[in-house]
Write a protein that holds these residues in place. Structure first.
Motif, PDB file in Angstrom:
ATOM      1  N   ILE A  94       0.858  -1.196   0.000  1.00 33.55           N
ATOM      2  CA  ILE A  94       0.000   0.000   0.000  1.00 33.55           C
ATOM      3  C   ILE A  94       0.887   1.237   0.000  1.00 33.55           C
ATOM      4  O   ILE A  94       1.824   1.328   0.803  1.00 33.55           O
ATOM      5  CB  ILE A  94      -0.950  -0.003   1.221  1.00 33.55           C
ATOM      6  CG1 ILE A  94      -1.852  -1.244   1.153  1.00 33.55           C
ATOM      7  CG2 ILE A  94      -1.782   1.279   1.270  1.00 33.55           C
ATOM      8  CD1 ILE A  94      -2.830  -1.382   2.295  1.00 33.55           C
ATOM      9  N   LEU A  95       0.610   2.165  -0.894  1.00 35.35           N
ATOM     10  CA  LEU A  95       1.343   3.435  -0.928  1.00 35.35           C
ATOM     11  C   LEU A  95       0.429   4.530  -0.386  1.00 35.35           C
ATOM     12  O   LEU A  95      -0.655   4.769  -0.927  1.00 35.35           O
ATOM     13  CB  LEU A  95       1.779   3.778  -2.357  1.00 35.35           C
ATOM     14  CG  LEU A  95       2.499   5.128  -2.503  1.00 35.35           C
ATOM     15  CD1 LEU A  95       3.795   5.163  -1.706  1.00 35.35           C
ATOM     16  CD2 LEU A  95       2.776   5.440  -3.968  1.00 35.35           C
ATOM     17  N   GLY A  96       0.862   5.173   0.680  1.00 32.90           N
ATOM     18  CA  GLY A  96       0.088   6.263   1.278  1.00 32.90           C
ATOM     19  C   GLY A  96      -0.552   5.808   2.572  1.00 32.90           C
ATOM     20  O   GLY A  96      -1.193   4.761   2.623  1.00 32.90           O
ATOM     21  N   SER A  97      -0.328   6.606   3.634  1.00 34.62           N
ATOM     22  CA  SER A  97      -0.835   6.186   4.951  1.00 34.62           C
ATOM     23  C   SER A  97      -1.962   7.083   5.428  1.00 34.62           C
ATOM     24  O   SER A  97      -2.121   7.313   6.614  1.00 34.62           O
ATOM     25  CB  SER A  97       0.310   6.175   5.956  1.00 34.62           C
ATOM     26  OG  SER A  97       0.801   7.498   6.129  1.00 34.62           O
ATOM     27  N   GLY A  98      -2.754   7.596   4.482  1.00 38.02           N
ATOM     28  CA  GLY A  98      -3.996   8.282   4.862  1.00 38.02           C
ATOM     29  C   GLY A  98      -4.973   7.246   5.418  1.00 38.02           C
ATOM     30  O   GLY A  98      -4.717   6.031   5.345  1.00 38.02           O
ATOM     31  N   ASP A 106      -1.762  -3.404  15.382  1.00 35.95           N
ATOM     32  CA  ASP A 106      -2.463  -4.609  15.870  1.00 35.95           C
ATOM     33  C   ASP A 106      -2.297  -5.799  14.926  1.00 35.95           C
ATOM     34  O   ASP A 106      -2.568  -6.938  15.305  1.00 35.95           O
ATOM     35  CB  ASP A 106      -3.968  -4.331  16.052  1.00 35.95           C
ATOM     36  CG  ASP A 106      -4.235  -3.434  17.252  1.00 35.95           C
ATOM     37  OD1 ASP A 106      -3.269  -3.090  17.951  1.00 35.95           O
ATOM     38  OD2 ASP A 106      -5.409  -3.082  17.484  1.00 35.95           O
ATOM     39  N   PHE A 107      -1.890  -5.552  13.686  1.00 35.09           N
ATOM     40  CA  PHE A 107      -1.751  -6.644  12.712  1.00 35.09           C
ATOM     41  C   PHE A 107      -0.296  -6.804  12.250  1.00 35.09           C
ATOM     42  O   PHE A 107      -0.035  -7.482  11.262  1.00 35.09           O
ATOM     43  CB  PHE A 107      -2.666  -6.383  11.499  1.00 35.09           C
ATOM     44  CG  PHE A 107      -4.121  -6.459  11.858  1.00 35.09           C
ATOM     45  CD1 PHE A 107      -4.819  -7.666  11.758  1.00 35.09           C
ATOM     46  CD2 PHE A 107      -4.793  -5.349  12.335  1.00 35.09           C
ATOM     47  CE1 PHE A 107      -6.158  -7.740  12.110  1.00 35.09           C
ATOM     48  CE2 PHE A 107      -6.127  -5.415  12.683  1.00 35.09           C
ATOM     49  CZ  PHE A 107      -6.818  -6.614  12.570  1.00 35.09           C
ATOM     50  N   ASP A 108       0.623  -6.170  12.976  1.00 33.56           N
ATOM     51  CA  ASP A 108       2.067  -6.260  12.661  1.00 33.56           C
ATOM     52  C   ASP A 108       2.368  -5.879  11.214  1.00 33.56           C
ATOM     53  O   ASP A 108       3.194  -6.509  10.549  1.00 33.56           O
ATOM     54  CB  ASP A 108       2.602  -7.673  12.935  1.00 33.56           C
ATOM     55  CG  ASP A 108       2.635  -7.954  14.428  1.00 33.56           C
ATOM     56  OD1 ASP A 108       2.841  -7.004  15.199  1.00 33.56           O
ATOM     57  OD2 ASP A 108       2.424  -9.125  14.803  1.00 33.56           O
ATOM     58  N   ILE A 109       1.688  -4.879  10.710  1.00 38.84           N
ATOM     59  CA  ILE A 109       1.963  -4.417   9.340  1.00 38.84           C
ATOM     60  C   ILE A 109       2.940  -3.239   9.443  1.00 38.84           C
ATOM     61  O   ILE A 109       2.640  -2.240  10.099  1.00 38.84           O
ATOM     62  CB  ILE A 109       0.662  -3.978   8.626  1.00 38.84           C
ATOM     63  CG1 ILE A 109      -0.311  -5.163   8.547  1.00 38.84           C
ATOM     64  CG2 ILE A 109       0.961  -3.421   7.238  1.00 38.84           C
ATOM     65  CD1 ILE A 109      -1.704  -4.800   8.086  1.00 38.84           C
ATOM     66  N   PRO A 110       4.125  -3.360   8.814  1.00 37.40           N
ATOM     67  CA  PRO A 110       5.097  -2.266   8.947  1.00 37.40           C
ATOM     68  C   PRO A 110       4.655  -0.986   8.231  1.00 37.40           C
ATOM     69  O   PRO A 110       4.055  -1.059   7.159  1.00 37.40           O
ATOM     70  CB  PRO A 110       6.375  -2.812   8.290  1.00 37.40           C
ATOM     71  CG  PRO A 110       6.091  -4.220   7.900  1.00 37.40           C
ATOM     72  CD  PRO A 110       4.619  -4.481   8.011  1.00 37.40           C
ATOM     73  N   LEU A 111       4.964   0.150   8.848  1.00 34.62           N
ATOM     74  CA  LEU A 111       4.750   1.462   8.217  1.00 34.62           C
ATOM     75  C   LEU A 111       6.124   2.022   7.875  1.00 34.62           C
ATOM     76  O   LEU A 111       6.943   2.260   8.769  1.00 34.62           O
ATOM     77  CB  LEU A 111       4.015   2.398   9.192  1.00 34.62           C
ATOM     78  CG  LEU A 111       3.858   3.862   8.757  1.00 34.62           C
ATOM     79  CD1 LEU A 111       3.065   3.979   7.466  1.00 34.62           C
ATOM     80  CD2 LEU A 111       3.167   4.680   9.859  1.00 34.62           C
ATOM     81  N   LEU A 112       6.408   2.158   6.584  1.00 35.58           N
ATOM     82  CA  LEU A 112       7.720   2.653   6.151  1.00 35.58           C
ATOM     83  C   LEU A 112       7.590   4.140   5.822  1.00 35.58           C
ATOM     84  O   LEU A 112       7.105   4.510   4.745  1.00 35.58           O
ATOM     85  CB  LEU A 112       8.203   1.898   4.911  1.00 35.58           C
ATOM     86  CG  LEU A 112       8.251   0.364   5.024  1.00 35.58           C
ATOM     87  CD1 LEU A 112       8.751  -0.240   3.722  1.00 35.58           C
ATOM     88  CD2 LEU A 112       9.159  -0.052   6.179  1.00 35.58           C
ATOM     89  N   VAL A 164       2.973  -0.692   4.455  1.00 34.89           N
ATOM     90  CA  VAL A 164       2.391   0.574   3.985  1.00 34.89           C
ATOM     91  C   VAL A 164       3.558   1.553   3.861  1.00 34.89           C
ATOM     92  O   VAL A 164       4.290   1.768   4.840  1.00 34.89           O
ATOM     93  CB  VAL A 164       1.335   1.111   4.975  1.00 34.89           C
ATOM     94  CG1 VAL A 164       0.853   2.497   4.543  1.00 34.89           C
ATOM     95  CG2 VAL A 164       0.155   0.153   5.094  1.00 34.89           C
ATOM     96  N   ALA A 165       3.756   2.091   2.661  1.00 33.53           N
ATOM     97  CA  ALA A 165       4.852   3.045   2.448  1.00 33.53           C
ATOM     98  C   ALA A 165       4.282   4.460   2.420  1.00 33.53           C
ATOM     99  O   ALA A 165       3.207   4.690   1.856  1.00 33.53           O
ATOM    100  CB  ALA A 165       5.538   2.754   1.116  1.00 33.53           C
ATOM    101  N   GLU A 166       4.995   5.384   3.031  1.00 36.79           N
ATOM    102  CA  GLU A 166       4.511   6.768   3.119  1.00 36.79           C
ATOM    103  C   GLU A 166       5.642   7.719   2.718  1.00 36.79           C
ATOM    104  O   GLU A 166       6.743   7.650   3.275  1.00 36.79           O
ATOM    105  CB  GLU A 166       4.040   7.044   4.552  1.00 36.79           C
ATOM    106  CG  GLU A 166       3.794   8.506   4.884  1.00 36.79           C
ATOM    107  CD  GLU A 166       2.752   9.174   4.002  1.00 36.79           C
ATOM    108  OE1 GLU A 166       1.621   8.679   3.947  1.00 36.79           O
ATOM    109  OE2 GLU A 166       3.089  10.193   3.356  1.00 36.79           O
ATOM    110  N   LEU A 167       5.363   8.587   1.762  1.00 40.04           N
ATOM    111  CA  LEU A 167       6.360   9.534   1.255  1.00 40.04           C
ATOM    112  C   LEU A 167       6.864  10.483   2.348  1.00 40.04           C
ATOM    113  O   LEU A 167       8.051  10.789   2.436  1.00 40.04           O
ATOM    114  CB  LEU A 167       5.735  10.350   0.114  1.00 40.04           C
ATOM    115  CG  LEU A 167       6.594  11.408  -0.529  1.00 40.04           C
ATOM    116  CD1 LEU A 167       7.653  10.768  -1.418  1.00 40.04           C
ATOM    117  CD2 LEU A 167       5.738  12.360  -1.373  1.00 40.04           C
TER     118      LEU A 167
END
Ligand SMILES: Cc1cc2nc3c(=O)[nH]c(=O)nc-3n(C[C@H](O)[C@H](O)[C@H](O)COP(=O)(O)OP(=O)(O)OC[C@H]3O[C@@H](n4cnc5c(N)ncnc54)[C@H](O)[C@@H]3O)c2cc1C
Length: 420
Positions: free
Chosen positions: A158-162, A202-208, A182-185
């Protein structure tokens, strides 16, 4: 040509609340025109909970909130025209639309614009590579999963953390897909804190953070995306590219007010919000044309959409029932300052102030230990401390009429780091 006191364009939560409010404030004939086959707008596809905590003191799903808004409008006696697309709004408030009965021209005492917003598409990003299947906006994927029962892919980036991106990270995971990251510019998320915790942590999804897509691999279907770190000026840092094998790329890269109708009508638009510039009555630059909800500026909480729409609906009813007579006329500006990026409304009519005015705004970048101030010439009307302010969270302050009556030079809403 049929005539209505108030015509509302868009049957989402903003349009429904504006219409009910217009009826409650004396407008007799109020019509909501909605292009979809049902009312409720974007809420119909938001089946997660978290809606309505402020309005109802309960945690509702999107469809439940939409249902309540629809019931309130129907009980108020609002008429609706579904499956009908508004094509134009003229300065004399003639609304032209097309629906099952063909082309209609309707005349209105006042018009409320409530057309919501749309997502920035892939084309706006200019990512190098082919245009393979498997690239969706997050809202499109949300509709496929929640309304059509279709899973767009199994291995997802996923691109964008809105908020939509965050919510879809959780949704895809719950449906059995694997979300790699989830990648965020930007160096901060564009979403609400509660969504980062509930949908990613809660789902161990990394936010880059400070990452973007620099390549999409695959000719017929996405096979991988390449993510790079970004440095100063938002430029990818050479040598940091990492390949993520996947079949799906979801884009959550911004929402834009749906303003084609407003633009063609000649409504003055803000270069920052991309929505109409309005007064405290949420009246646009065209007399008798009001705006509310996501078409005015993008909201994160539907409760504030409803509150704003009630103001627009009441003002539209007042305008229509006064026969289009404009009250007041002493206009002063409302200006953002410091880290504040925009404020709605953009102007105040001092001769037509209600008991209190709510100002909604966002900062352009996160600030810690913030001081928020509402200033008028040498006076400070309000000063507050905020532990943190972030662009993903809309802020609001309410100022009483008596404090605004004498702000002859306008007011400024300023946020700064403490001590600056
Ligand atoms: C994925 C997602 C998750 C969200 N999560 C939350 C949450 O957890 N909690 C929360 O409080 N809020 C949440 N929100 C925010 C909230 O749902 C929105 O801010 C709110 O629904 C906006 O309402 P609206 O009426 O302005 O727009 P919309 O709901 O988009 O309604 C606009 C309506 O106008 C119609 N329309 C547009 N153009 C025309 C035309 N020319 N003619 C006729 N009809 C037209 C559209 O079909 C649509 O029905 C979320 C939003 C999204 C997108």
């Amino acid at each position: 040509m049929s005539r209505y006191d108030v015509i509302v364009i868009g049957g989402g939560p903003a349009g429904l609340a504006a219409a009910a409010s217009a009826r409650g404030h004396g407008a007799k004939d109020v019509l909501v025109i909605e292009r979809a086959e049902r009312l409720g707008g974007i809420l119909n596809q938001c089946i997660h909970n978290g809606f309505g905590l402020i309005t109802y003191g309960e945690e509702l799903t999107g469809p439940e909130y939409a249902h309540r808004a629809e019931l309130a409008a129907r009980e108020a006696g609002v008429e609706t025209l579904l499956d009908t697309m508004v094509l134009s709004v003229a300065k004399d408030r003639t609304v032209t639309c097309v629906g099952p009965e063909g082309l209609l021209a309707l005349s209105a005492g006042a018009v409320v614009l409530a057309m919501g917003c749309r997502e920035r598409p892939a084309g706006a990003l200019a990512i190098p590579g082919f245009r393979p299947a498997g690239v969706y906006t997050a809202g499109c994927a949300q509709r496929l999963v929640n309304m059509d029962g279709l899973l767009p892919g199994r291995e997802v980036v996923i691109l964008g953390s809105g908020d939509i991106g965050l919510i879809m990270a959780r949704r895809m995971t719950l449906e059995g897909a694997h979300v790699a990251c989830v990648a965020e510019l930007m160096p901060y998320s564009g979403g609400l804190k509660r969504n980062i915790v509930q949908c990613l942590d809660d789902f161990d999804i990394p936010l880059l953070l400070s990452h973007t897509v620099t390549r999409i691999e695959g000719r017929r279907r996405v096979e991988a995306v390449w993510l790079s770190e970004v440095g100063t000026g938002g430029r990818p840092v050479p040598g940091t590219e990492v390949r993520y094998p996947c079949d799906t790329l979801l884009l959550s890269v911004g929402l834009l007010p749906e303003n084609e109708l407003s633009r063609e009508a000649g409504v003055r638009l803000s270069a920052v919000t991309r929505g109409p510039e309005v007064s405290q009555a949420l009246e646009t630059s065209i007399p008798g044309v009001f705006a509310c909800g996501n078409v005015l500026h993008v909201h994160d909480l539907v409760d504030y959409v409803t509150q704003e729409a009630e103001v627009a609906g009441a003002a539209a009813a007042d305008f229509a029932m006064a026969g289009g007579q404009r009250r007041g006329g002493h206009i002063v500006p409302v200006m953002p300052a410091g880290s504040v990026r925009y404020v709605v409304p953009q102007r105040l009519d001092l001769d037509a102030l209600p008991e209190k005015v709510t100002f909604r705004f966002r900062v352009g970048a996160p600030i810690d230990s913030a001081t928020l101030a509402v200033e008028a010439s040498e006076r400070t009307l309000l000063r507050r401390r905020r532990p943190i302010m972030v662009p993903g969270q809309m802020e609001q302050v309410t100022i009483r009429r008596e404090d605004l009556l004498t702000v002859a030079g306008g007011i400024t809403i300023r946020a700064e780091e403490e001590g600056r």
